[in-house]
Write a protein that holds these residues in place. Structure first.
Motif, PDB file in Angstrom:
ATOM      1  N   GLY A  95      50.292  41.532  40.201  1.00 35.49           N
ATOM      2  CA  GLY A  95      51.384  42.148  39.459  1.00 35.49           C
ATOM      3  C   GLY A  95      51.538  43.633  39.706  1.00 35.49           C
ATOM      4  N   PHE A  96      50.752  44.184  40.642  1.00 32.43           N
ATOM      5  CA  PHE A  96      50.816  45.609  40.950  1.00 32.43           C
ATOM      6  C   PHE A  96      52.192  45.951  41.549  1.00 32.43           C
ATOM      7  CE2 PHE A  96      50.079  49.402  43.420  1.00 32.43           C
ATOM      8  CZ  PHE A  96      49.137  50.116  42.687  1.00 32.43           C
ATOM      9  N   PRO A  97      52.826  47.077  41.201  1.00 29.95           N
ATOM     10  CA  PRO A  97      52.331  48.189  40.386  1.00 29.95           C
ATOM     11  C   PRO A  97      52.649  48.084  38.903  1.00 29.95           C
ATOM     12  CG  PRO A  97      54.375  48.834  41.441  1.00 29.95           C
ATOM     13  CD  PRO A  97      54.088  47.422  41.902  1.00 29.95           C
ATOM     14  N   ASP A  98      53.424  47.054  38.499  1.00 33.90           N
ATOM     15  CA  ASP A  98      53.693  46.923  37.065  1.00 33.90           C
ATOM     16  C   ASP A  98      52.398  46.736  36.289  1.00 33.90           C
ATOM     17  OD1 ASP A  98      56.420  47.150  37.514  1.00 33.90           O
ATOM     18  OD2 ASP A  98      56.678  44.997  37.788  1.00 33.90           O
ATOM     19  N   ASP A  99      51.459  46.007  36.900  1.00 36.52           N
ATOM     20  CA  ASP A  99      50.117  45.878  36.342  1.00 36.52           C
ATOM     21  C   ASP A  99      49.198  46.686  37.254  1.00 36.52           C
ATOM     22  OD1 ASP A  99      47.966  44.875  34.744  1.00 36.52           O
ATOM     23  OD2 ASP A  99      47.490  43.494  36.390  1.00 36.52           O
ATOM     24  N   PRO A 100      48.969  47.971  36.964  1.00 38.53           N
ATOM     25  CA  PRO A 100      48.321  48.885  37.922  1.00 38.53           C
ATOM     26  C   PRO A 100      46.803  48.728  37.969  1.00 38.53           C
ATOM     27  CG  PRO A 100      48.804  50.063  35.911  1.00 38.53           C
ATOM     28  CD  PRO A 100      49.333  48.662  35.705  1.00 38.53           C
ATOM     29  N   VAL A 101      46.350  47.535  38.303  1.00 40.18           N
ATOM     30  CA  VAL A 101      44.920  47.236  38.265  1.00 40.18           C
ATOM     31  C   VAL A 101      44.425  46.875  39.665  1.00 40.18           C
ATOM     32  CG1 VAL A 101      43.141  45.732  37.292  1.00 40.18           C
ATOM     33  CG2 VAL A 101      45.067  46.467  35.877  1.00 40.18           C
ATOM     34  N   VAL A 102      43.244  47.404  40.002  1.00 39.62           N
ATOM     35  CA  VAL A 102      42.563  47.079  41.245  1.00 39.62           C
ATOM     36  C   VAL A 102      41.125  46.721  40.908  1.00 39.62           C
ATOM     37  CG1 VAL A 102      41.974  47.852  43.566  1.00 39.62           C
ATOM     38  CG2 VAL A 102      43.982  48.801  42.421  1.00 39.62           C
ATOM     39  N   PHE A 103      40.582  45.723  41.599  1.00 39.26           N
ATOM     40  CA  PHE A 103      39.197  45.316  41.390  1.00 39.26           C
ATOM     41  C   PHE A 103      38.394  45.557  42.667  1.00 39.26           C
ATOM     42  CE2 PHE A 103      41.609  42.888  38.308  1.00 39.26           C
ATOM     43  CZ  PHE A 103      40.843  43.015  37.156  1.00 39.26           C
ATOM     44  N   ALA A 104      37.105  45.825  42.490  1.00 37.81           N
ATOM     45  CA  ALA A 104      36.197  46.036  43.617  1.00 37.81           C
ATOM     46  C   ALA A 104      34.816  45.540  43.224  1.00 37.81           C
ATOM     47  CB  ALA A 104      36.145  47.514  43.994  1.00 37.81           C
ATOM     48  N   THR A 105      33.918  45.499  44.194  1.00 39.52           N
ATOM     49  CA  THR A 105      32.524  45.174  43.906  1.00 39.52           C
ATOM     50  C   THR A 105      31.644  46.325  44.349  1.00 39.52           C
ATOM     51  OG1 THR A 105      32.217  44.048  46.027  1.00 39.52           O
ATOM     52  CG2 THR A 105      32.917  42.702  44.159  1.00 39.52           C
ATOM     53  N   GLY A 106      30.520  46.510  43.652  1.00 36.05           N
ATOM     54  CA  GLY A 106      29.596  47.594  43.957  1.00 36.05           C
ATOM     55  C   GLY A 106      28.677  47.834  42.783  1.00 36.05           C
ATOM     56  N   GLN A 107      27.862  48.901  42.849  1.00 44.61           N
ATOM     57  CA  GLN A 107      26.977  49.276  41.755  1.00 44.61           C
ATOM     58  C   GLN A 107      26.133  48.096  41.274  1.00 44.61           C
ATOM     59  OE1 GLN A 107      29.382  51.142  38.722  1.00 44.61           O
ATOM     60  NE2 GLN A 107      29.577  53.049  39.873  1.00 44.61           N
ATOM     61  N   HIS A 108      25.110  47.763  42.030  1.00 50.00           N
ATOM     62  CA  HIS A 108      24.202  46.674  41.669  1.00 50.00           C
ATOM     63  C   HIS A 108      24.911  45.333  41.582  1.00 50.00           C
ATOM     64  CE1 HIS A 108      20.927  49.523  40.713  1.00 50.00           C
ATOM     65  NE2 HIS A 108      21.870  50.263  40.160  1.00 50.00           N
ATOM     66  N   TRP A 139      29.775  40.392  46.131  1.00 54.71           N
ATOM     67  CA  TRP A 139      30.344  40.978  47.339  1.00 54.71           C
ATOM     68  C   TRP A 139      31.837  40.685  47.447  1.00 54.71           C
ATOM     69  CZ3 TRP A 139      28.326  43.945  51.337  1.00 54.71           C
ATOM     70  CH2 TRP A 139      26.952  44.212  51.264  1.00 54.71           C
ATOM     71  N   HIS A 140      32.302  39.649  46.781  1.00 58.83           N
ATOM     72  CA  HIS A 140      33.693  39.215  46.892  1.00 58.83           C
ATOM     73  C   HIS A 140      34.298  39.119  45.493  1.00 58.83           C
ATOM     74  CE1 HIS A 140      32.628  38.060  51.008  1.00 58.83           C
ATOM     75  NE2 HIS A 140      31.550  37.508  50.476  1.00 58.83           N
ATOM     76  N   VAL A 141      35.570  39.489  45.379  1.00 64.94           N
ATOM     77  CA  VAL A 141      36.295  39.359  44.128  1.00 64.94           C
ATOM     78  C   VAL A 141      37.677  38.794  44.430  1.00 64.94           C
ATOM     79  CG1 VAL A 141      37.127  41.756  44.229  1.00 64.94           C
ATOM     80  CG2 VAL A 141      37.040  40.564  42.029  1.00 64.94           C
ATOM     81  N   ALA A 142      38.155  37.879  43.583  1.00 67.33           N
ATOM     82  CA  ALA A 142      39.456  37.242  43.802  1.00 67.33           C
ATOM     83  C   ALA A 142      40.119  36.980  42.458  1.00 67.33           C
ATOM     84  CB  ALA A 142      39.284  35.938  44.578  1.00 67.33           C
ATOM     85  N   LEU A 143      41.458  36.869  42.504  1.00 68.50           N
ATOM     86  CA  LEU A 143      42.247  36.674  41.293  1.00 68.50           C
ATOM     87  C   LEU A 143      43.203  35.505  41.478  1.00 68.50           C
ATOM     88  CD1 LEU A 143      41.696  39.900  41.703  1.00 68.50           C
ATOM     89  CD2 LEU A 143      43.366  40.152  39.881  1.00 68.50           C
ATOM     90  N   PRO A 144      43.607  34.854  40.389  1.00 77.02           N
ATOM     91  CA  PRO A 144      44.662  33.837  40.482  1.00 77.02           C
ATOM     92  C   PRO A 144      45.968  34.488  40.938  1.00 77.02           C
ATOM     93  CG  PRO A 144      43.517  33.724  38.367  1.00 77.02           C
ATOM     94  CD  PRO A 144      43.085  34.992  39.019  1.00 77.02           C
ATOM     95  N   PRO A 145      46.820  33.763  41.642  1.00 77.84           N
ATOM     96  CA  PRO A 145      48.074  34.359  42.122  1.00 77.84           C
ATOM     97  C   PRO A 145      49.020  34.747  40.995  1.00 77.84           C
ATOM     98  CG  PRO A 145      48.011  32.005  42.585  1.00 77.84           C
ATOM     99  CD  PRO A 145      46.652  32.375  42.118  1.00 77.84           C
ATOM    100  N   ASN A 146      48.799  34.197  39.796  1.00 77.76           N
ATOM    101  CA  ASN A 146      49.664  34.549  38.664  1.00 77.76           C
ATOM    102  C   ASN A 146      48.985  35.518  37.703  1.00 77.76           C
ATOM    103  OD1 ASN A 146      47.842  32.565  37.854  1.00 77.76           O
ATOM    104  ND2 ASN A 146      49.197  31.825  36.216  1.00 77.76           N
ATOM    105  N   TYR A 147      47.943  36.222  38.181  1.00 81.88           N
ATOM    106  CA  TYR A 147      47.342  37.278  37.385  1.00 81.88           C
ATOM    107  C   TYR A 147      48.389  38.389  37.187  1.00 81.88           C
ATOM    108  CZ  TYR A 147      43.848  40.710  35.856  1.00 81.88           C
ATOM    109  OH  TYR A 147      43.117  41.605  35.118  1.00 81.88           O
ATOM    110  N   PRO A 148      48.518  39.002  35.995  1.00 85.83           N
ATOM    111  CA  PRO A 148      47.650  38.901  34.817  1.00 85.83           C
ATOM    112  C   PRO A 148      48.051  37.827  33.808  1.00 85.83           C
ATOM    113  CG  PRO A 148      49.185  40.693  34.536  1.00 85.83           C
ATOM    114  CD  PRO A 148      49.479  40.107  35.882  1.00 85.83           C
ATOM    115  N   GLU A 149      49.076  37.010  34.126  1.00 83.98           N
ATOM    116  CA  GLU A 149      49.420  35.928  33.191  1.00 83.98           C
ATOM    117  C   GLU A 149      48.201  35.050  32.938  1.00 83.98           C
ATOM    118  OE1 GLU A 149      52.380  32.024  32.982  1.00 83.98           O
ATOM    119  OE2 GLU A 149      52.773  33.655  34.411  1.00 83.98           O
ATOM    120  N   ASP A 150      47.502  34.698  34.011  1.00 79.74           N
ATOM    121  CA  ASP A 150      46.193  34.087  33.893  1.00 79.74           C
ATOM    122  C   ASP A 150      45.193  35.179  34.210  1.00 79.74           C
ATOM    123  OD1 ASP A 150      43.778  32.807  34.170  1.00 79.74           O
ATOM    124  OD2 ASP A 150      44.500  31.231  35.503  1.00 79.74           O
TER     125      ASP A 150
END
Length: 694
Positions: free
Chosen positions: A469-482, A511-522
């Motif tokens: 939903g970016f940029p209306d939902d301005p969220v990014v996810f990453a992996t790191g920090q333990h 190491w990997h992060v993924a989202l549903p295609p209808n995020y943030p609805e789900d």
């Protein structure tokens, strides 16, 4: 007659298109269609070193290469020694003699020197981080000379009278050591001259046979007048390149390029006059002098600010405004200049050529195919973004037909890249790059023209995912920090952990992060690391998979169905290594949002294969075509029934090993590998060649 000509033209075009394809026979015809592979590139590479044949006007031979420092200054790599026989328009690899065949494509090249009698003897010397090499077949193959310097050679020069004297000199380049090597038997034996800095350049007087004069450069300039037996320092300024007047015997003119300026001596090095070329602490890394210097008084100089020219013996300099490339590391003129006004420039973007003295420029293909370590398709249908090993990011907007450089060249490579779903409008990308023992993040908001360093973590990671939903939902996810999953709402400026592991679990090892295609609805999140983890919407504690992908399995890739809203399907690759180095691996599927997983077997590799699938990708049209691809380092696998059955697709040897995977339109696949991006296409119709004669 015209009809017959037309049929011949159709045949020629058809054959040409077929020649660019690698036909592939597949195993299970019931589950796939015949397909073919197409090599898309990108090509690139830096030309820190560039040299043209003394007989360039006739043979068109050019050699080039690069050197990059890795995590420690003692470790360098490159692309081997690349060779062109058409004046720099196309490039080919050369071979380096055993025992280290890998040097063909990883050798760090610093300098090149042609024999003045190259047209007859075909001899070239190469200064490399792995030692001094020699070719006797016009640069096609190379070998080390017994007794020659075997490490950290960064400069080399061949005497004008080499055919009779065998005089060669080479410079040592590691650290601050001052060491010059001299040979008077063609490189069979060498004498060491300590205290003579020669890491940057070595040049001979054109009249070396008579005057015995030569110079070396590094921490100053050193001069010999007795064929290298003794040396005197004649300039203390740090020097990066040298040039000697073709009429040195009469004008005694020398040039030494330093920081911002060229130092000129008209008396053989006794006195020097400094002439400013540019400002801003620019290293003048290259000098080239016209063979007709007595008449035209012309020199060229190169720095990280561009290309410069002087037409008054180095007294005044002007920028060559028409030069289109970035920083200049090497400049070479045709030996018949100015009759043949060809000028070649080596830069961080490869080789540029001008055939009219620098008024207009063009560029051939990149000097080498680039290794693609990460490949992303989208957000628009034909866009491909490739992270390369040590050469930054390349992007194509037309399915790989053409590529543009999108910045972020780093010797340590790029672990991951992600594009904003609105990239066409906002030109936003994020990249995860190795930083010390951990991972750092960089951001571009102009399509890769510039990059901003954001932050780093102390531990490896590298997963990246924009909210759909970016940029209306301005969220990014990453992996790191333990092994945590991190969340940013300010495009990577700051990051906060998302969820917590269950009691008794220290880390997800994500190491990997993924989202549903209808995020943030789900609002569900998925993570792969030490097992498969899911964080249902509203939950605070991550949940481990109930079967198969438990914490003893290392997830190597993770993909979410484009039709997830309906089918709740995910696929993953995973493996574990048991005592005795026995690997257990496979491709796994879940159809309930990641709770229950089953290992897919029909047509795939056995559980203990040494090269298991490590990448998976759904077709963008999975809802209708049911196509999934899986990929190991050596094979591509295709399923057209949602993963129940798989077919092996043979991969061209030139592409191996494979490193990443993305699925395309019409059931195709893109594989990133050792020699770039390769496109596998389904051939849905038989091709009938036209009849051209009866």
């Amino acid at each position: 007659m015209l009809g017959k000509i037309a049929r011949w033209l159709i045949l020629i075009l058809t054959v040409m298109s077929l020649l660019s394809l690698h036909s592939i026979a597949t195993g299970n015809r019931g589950n796939t269609s015949p397909g073919a592979w197409l090599d898309l590139g990108p090509r690139g590479g830096m030309a820190h070193t560039l040299a043209v044949s003394p007989d360039f006007a006739n043979d068109g031979v050019v050699l080039a290469g690069e050197h990059q420092t890795l995590r420690h200054p003692i470790n360098q790599c490159g692309l081997g020694i690349r060779r062109s026989t058409d004046g720099g328009l196309s490039w080919h690899p050369t071979t380096i003699a055993p025992p280290d065949v890998a040097l063909n494509t990883t050798l760090a090249l610093h300098d090149l020197a042609f024999s003045p009698a190259f047209a007859a003897d075909g001899i070239i010397f190469a200064a490399t981080w792995s030692g001094l090499l020699r070719s006797s077949d016009r640069g096609q193959s190379w070998s080390a000379l017994a007794g020659a310097p075997d490490l950290f050679v960064t400069s080399v020069a061949v005497a004008p009278d080499f055919a009779t004297s065998g005089h060669v000199m080479a410079g040592y380049g590691y650290g601050m050591a001052a060491l010059l090597y001299v040979s008077d038997d063609g490189g069979q034996t060498w004498s060491d001259h300590h205290g003579v800095s020669a890491r940057a350049d070595i040049v001979y007087s054109p009249h070396f046979f008579d005057d015995g004069t030569a110079l070396s450069a590094g921490d100053g300039v050193f001069l010999t007048t007795d064929r290298g037996m003794s040396w005197t320092q004649v300039l203390t300024s740090v020097t990066f390149a040298l040039a000697v007047s073709p009429q040195y015997a009469t004008d005694a003119t020398l040039f030494a390029a330093g920081v911002d300026a060229v130092h000129v001596s008209n008396d053989g090095g006794t006195e020097w006059i400094t002439h400013t070329v540019t400002t801003g602490a620019a290293r003048l890394q290259a000098l080239a002098i016209s063979p007709d210097f007595t008449t035209d008084a012309t020199l060229f100089a190169g720095s990280q600010h561009g290309l410069y020219r002087s037409t008054d013996r180095g007294e005044h300099w002007t920028a060559v405004a028409t030069y289109p490339g970035p920083d200049v590391h090497a400049v070479a003129l045709a030996s018949t200049w100015p009759t043949t006004p060809t000028l070649l420039v080596g830069s961080t973007a490869g080789v540029y050529r001008s055939d009219d003295g620098g008024n207009s420029w063009y560029q051939g293909q990149g000097i080498a195919p680039l290794t693609v370590t990460r490949l992303v398709r989208g957000p628009d249908a034909l866009r491909l973004t490739a992270a390369t090993a040590r050469h930054g990011i390349y992007q194509s907007a037309n399915g790989g037909t053409t590529w543009r450089f999108a910045g972020l060249s780093r010797p340590t490579g790029i672990s991951n890249i992600a594009l904003s779903p609105a990239f066409i409008h906002d030109q936003t990308m994020l990249a995860a790059v190795p930083a010390g023992a951990g991972m750092g993040f960089s951001r571009s908001i102009d399509g890769g023209a510039t990059w901003e360093w954001l932050s780093s973590t102390d531990y490896p990671g590298g997963g990246l995912a924009f909210s759909p939903g970016f940029p209306d939902d301005p969220v990014v996810f990453a992996t790191g920090q333990h092994g945590k999953v991190l969340r940013s709402t300010d495009l990577g400026d700051t990051w906060q952990p998302v969820g917590t592991p269950p009691p008794g679990t220290y880390s997800l090892g994500a190491w990997h992060v993924a989202l549903p295609p209808n995020y943030p609805e789900d609002g569900s999140l998925f993570a792969g690391g030490a097992g498969f983890w899911r964080l249902p919407e509203g939950a605070e504690i991550w949940q481990l998979a109930a079967t198969e992908l438990l914490s003893h399995m290392q997830i190597t890739s993770l993909a979410v169905s484009p039709n997830y809203v309906v089918d709740q399907t995910l696929v993953a690759t995973a493996q574990r290594t048991e005592p005795g180095s026995v690997t257990h691996s496979g491709v796994y599927r879940s159809t309930d949002g990641g709770v229950i997983w089953t290992r897919l077997t029909t047509g795939l590799t056995p559980v203990d294969t040494p090269t298991p699938p490590r990448h998976v990708a759904f077709s963008p049209n999975y809802a209708t075509d049911r196509i999934i691809y899986a990929q190991s380092e050596e094979q591509l696998y295709r399923s057209a029934d949602g993963g129940d059955h798989w077919t092996v697709i043979e991969v061209p040897q030139d592409a191996l090993p494979l490193r990443d995977l993305s699925a395309g339109r019409q059931g195709s696949a893109y594989s990133g590998g050792e020699t770039g991006v390769w496109h596998y296409r389904i051939l849905t119709q038989r091709l009938y060649l036209p009849l051209v004669s009866r």
